[in-house]
Design a protein around this motif. Sequence first.
Motif, PDB file in Angstrom:
ATOM      1  N   ALA A 167       0.825  -1.206   0.000  1.00  0.00           N
ATOM      2  CA  ALA A 167       0.000   0.000   0.000  1.00  0.00           C
ATOM      3  C   ALA A 167       0.861   1.258   0.000  1.00  0.00           C
ATOM      4  CB  ALA A 167      -0.933   0.000   1.212  1.00  0.00           C
ATOM      5  N   LEU A 168       1.973   1.237   0.763  1.00  0.00           N
ATOM      6  CA  LEU A 168       2.858   2.398   0.812  1.00  0.00           C
ATOM      7  C   LEU A 168       3.515   2.645  -0.546  1.00  0.00           C
ATOM      8  CD1 LEU A 168       4.162   4.633   2.490  1.00  0.00           C
ATOM      9  CD2 LEU A 168       5.969   3.011   3.105  1.00  0.00           C
ATOM     10  N   ILE A 169       3.985   1.576  -1.194  1.00  0.00           N
ATOM     11  CA  ILE A 169       4.598   1.716  -2.519  1.00  0.00           C
ATOM     12  C   ILE A 169       3.577   2.218  -3.531  1.00  0.00           C
ATOM     13  CG2 ILE A 169       5.638   0.447  -4.441  1.00  0.00           C
ATOM     14  CD1 ILE A 169       6.932  -1.395  -2.351  1.00  0.00           C
ATOM     15  N   SER A 170       2.367   1.669  -3.464  1.00  0.00           N
ATOM     16  CA  SER A 170       1.304   2.101  -4.381  1.00  0.00           C
ATOM     17  C   SER A 170       0.956   3.562  -4.165  1.00  0.00           C
ATOM     18  CB  SER A 170       0.047   1.243  -4.168  1.00  0.00           C
ATOM     19  OG  SER A 170       0.312  -0.106  -4.464  1.00  0.00           O
ATOM     20  N   SER A 171       0.905   3.978  -2.895  1.00  0.00           N
ATOM     21  CA  SER A 171       0.602   5.379  -2.588  1.00  0.00           C
ATOM     22  C   SER A 171       1.676   6.303  -3.138  1.00  0.00           C
ATOM     23  CB  SER A 171       0.472   5.561  -1.075  1.00  0.00           C
ATOM     24  OG  SER A 171       0.172   6.904  -0.751  1.00  0.00           O
ATOM     25  N   ALA A 172       2.929   5.898  -2.993  1.00  0.00           N
ATOM     26  CA  ALA A 172       4.040   6.724  -3.490  1.00  0.00           C
ATOM     27  C   ALA A 172       4.009   6.833  -5.011  1.00  0.00           C
ATOM     28  CB  ALA A 172       5.372   6.139  -3.026  1.00  0.00           C
ATOM     29  N   ILE A 173       3.762   5.704  -5.684  1.00  0.00           N
ATOM     30  CA  ILE A 173       3.730   5.709  -7.150  1.00  0.00           C
ATOM     31  C   ILE A 173       2.577   6.556  -7.668  1.00  0.00           C
ATOM     32  CG2 ILE A 173       3.345   4.281  -9.200  1.00  0.00           C
ATOM     33  CD1 ILE A 173       4.862   2.041  -7.773  1.00  0.00           C
ATOM     34  N   THR A 174       1.386   6.359  -7.112  1.00  0.00           N
ATOM     35  CA  THR A 174       0.227   7.121  -7.592  1.00  0.00           C
ATOM     36  C   THR A 174       0.359   8.605  -7.251  1.00  0.00           C
ATOM     37  OG1 THR A 174      -0.958   6.429  -5.582  1.00  0.00           O
ATOM     38  CG2 THR A 174      -1.374   5.177  -7.593  1.00  0.00           C
ATOM     39  N   PHE A 175       1.021   8.907  -6.122  1.00  0.00           N
ATOM     40  CA  PHE A 175       1.287  10.313  -5.806  1.00  0.00           C
ATOM     41  C   PHE A 175       2.206  10.932  -6.850  1.00  0.00           C
ATOM     42  CE2 PHE A 175       3.936  13.639  -3.915  1.00  0.00           C
ATOM     43  CZ  PHE A 175       2.979  14.511  -3.451  1.00  0.00           C
ATOM     44  N   SER A 176       3.226  10.177  -7.281  1.00  0.00           N
ATOM     45  CA  SER A 176       4.138  10.694  -8.312  1.00  0.00           C
ATOM     46  C   SER A 176       3.405  10.882  -9.632  1.00  0.00           C
ATOM     47  CB  SER A 176       5.330   9.758  -8.492  1.00  0.00           C
ATOM     48  OG  SER A 176       4.948   8.540  -9.107  1.00  0.00           O
ATOM     49  N   TYR A 177       2.474   9.972  -9.957  1.00  0.00           N
ATOM     50  CA  TYR A 177       1.658  10.125 -11.166  1.00  0.00           C
ATOM     51  C   TYR A 177       0.819  11.395 -11.087  1.00  0.00           C
ATOM     52  CZ  TYR A 177       2.636   5.326 -12.747  1.00  0.00           C
ATOM     53  OH  TYR A 177       3.243   4.183 -13.202  1.00  0.00           O
ATOM     54  N   SER A 178       0.193  11.614  -9.926  1.00  0.00           N
ATOM     55  CA  SER A 178      -0.629  12.806  -9.733  1.00  0.00           C
ATOM     56  C   SER A 178       0.212  14.066  -9.881  1.00  0.00           C
ATOM     57  CB  SER A 178      -1.285  12.776  -8.347  1.00  0.00           C
ATOM     58  OG  SER A 178      -1.986  13.971  -8.090  1.00  0.00           O
ATOM     59  N   HIS A 179       1.387  14.053  -9.271  1.00  0.00           N
ATOM     60  CA  HIS A 179       2.271  15.224  -9.343  1.00  0.00           C
ATOM     61  C   HIS A 179       2.707  15.489 -10.786  1.00  0.00           C
ATOM     62  CE1 HIS A 179       5.324  18.127  -8.165  1.00  0.00           C
ATOM     63  NE2 HIS A 179       6.210  17.451  -8.866  1.00  0.00           N
ATOM     64  N   THR A 180       3.068  14.424 -11.505  1.00  0.00           N
ATOM     65  CA  THR A 180       3.508  14.578 -12.897  1.00  0.00           C
ATOM     66  C   THR A 180       2.394  15.149 -13.768  1.00  0.00           C
ATOM     67  OG1 THR A 180       5.060  12.736 -12.685  1.00  0.00           O
ATOM     68  CG2 THR A 180       4.420  13.376 -14.917  1.00  0.00           C
ATOM     69  N   GLN A 181       1.173  14.608 -13.606  1.00  0.00           N
ATOM     70  CA  GLN A 181       0.045  15.103 -14.391  1.00  0.00           C
ATOM     71  C   GLN A 181      -0.267  16.558 -14.052  1.00  0.00           C
ATOM     72  OE1 GLN A 181      -0.151  13.156 -16.757  1.00  0.00           O
ATOM     73  NE2 GLN A 181      -1.931  11.831 -16.619  1.00  0.00           N
ATOM     74  N   LYS A 182      -0.132  16.917 -12.774  1.00  0.00           N
ATOM     75  CA  LYS A 182      -0.384  18.297 -12.363  1.00  0.00           C
ATOM     76  C   LYS A 182       0.660  19.231 -12.955  1.00  0.00           C
ATOM     77  CE  LYS A 182      -2.941  21.113  -9.905  1.00  0.00           C
ATOM     78  NZ  LYS A 182      -4.384  21.278 -10.186  1.00  0.00           N
ATOM     79  N   GLN A 183       1.926  18.802 -12.943  1.00  0.00           N
ATOM     80  CA  GLN A 183       2.997  19.623 -13.495  1.00  0.00           C
ATOM     81  C   GLN A 183       2.813  19.850 -14.987  1.00  0.00           C
ATOM     82  OE1 GLN A 183       4.100  20.930 -10.506  1.00  0.00           O
ATOM     83  NE2 GLN A 183       5.982  21.123 -11.661  1.00  0.00           N
ATOM     84  N   ARG A 184       2.264  18.877 -15.678  1.00  0.00           N
ATOM     85  CA  ARG A 184       2.014  19.037 -17.111  1.00  0.00           C
ATOM     86  C   ARG A 184       0.986  20.126 -17.374  1.00  0.00           C
ATOM     87  NH1 ARG A 184       0.552  13.353 -19.567  1.00  0.00           N
ATOM     88  NH2 ARG A 184       0.450  14.614 -21.459  1.00  0.00           N
ATOM     89  N   LEU A 185       0.062  20.301 -16.432  1.00  0.00           N
ATOM     90  CA  LEU A 185      -0.933  21.357 -16.563  1.00  0.00           C
ATOM     91  C   LEU A 185      -0.356  22.727 -16.221  1.00  0.00           C
ATOM     92  CD1 LEU A 185      -4.056  19.661 -14.933  1.00  0.00           C
ATOM     93  CD2 LEU A 185      -3.717  20.150 -17.358  1.00  0.00           C
ATOM     94  N   ILE A 186       0.541  22.748 -15.232  1.00  0.00           N
ATOM     95  CA  ILE A 186       1.092  24.021 -14.763  1.00  0.00           C
ATOM     96  C   ILE A 186       2.222  24.509 -15.669  1.00  0.00           C
ATOM     97  CG2 ILE A 186       2.313  25.155 -12.858  1.00  0.00           C
ATOM     98  CD1 ILE A 186       0.850  23.213 -10.973  1.00  0.00           C
TER      99      ILE A 186
END
Length: 250
Positions: A167-186
Amino acid sequence: MKRNIILTIALVLAATFQVIADERYQAANELYKTGAYNEAITAYETILGSGVESPEIYYNLGNAYYRNGSLPSAILNYERALLLAPQNNDIRYNLNLAYSQITDKIETVDQFFIAKWFSGIRNAADSDTWAIISIVTFVLFLAGLLFYFFSQSIGLRKLAFFFAIWALISSAITFSYSHTQKQRLIIREYAIVFSPSVTIKSAPQGGGTDLFVLHEGTKVKILQTIDQWHEIMLQDGSVGWMPVSDVEII
């Protein structure tokens, strides 16, 4: 009391504004359906100009431009729609269809298959969705820890331990995905060429050596900007300089 009144007024105004935007959007859709593409384009652009944006508006605007024969504008708006809804296959299909009709056919440098696989997973959802998944998996991680520390069964403790790690690894990976997608917008790193043709130079000046020519509709990555020149890179790794006025930022 005064604060509550202000909040209520703000909510009412926001709701009213949304209704007006929805009505204008439906009116723009009707114009598109009747083949009045110029009028539909103006209507969609007016909505976007008022500060309202959504993948549906950009997508429909792209369709209107495509029907009107303006490939660069169609591609630009499909790309903007895809930034907001990377999981939408209809947008991706129309975007690829538009790209197939431009002059420049740029060979893409192949990604390592693992990087390509992770990129495909990341683009299966937008930033908000990945953020929600990250939060849920982190809560599951905490739940796993509780079972690990308080369970009396050795078997359950082992299972809870490995579950918490997953769960911790999954949370870290999905958080990085969220951050990457957000950065693409910004941080908008990409742009579309709008000039019928533009000569790419070796330096940010008109007297630079001619390197190659690009045509309208081509997607470029902006590396840096000096005065009125962008340093750009193509998907095949080619690099050069072009005037700022020849592109539109996605």
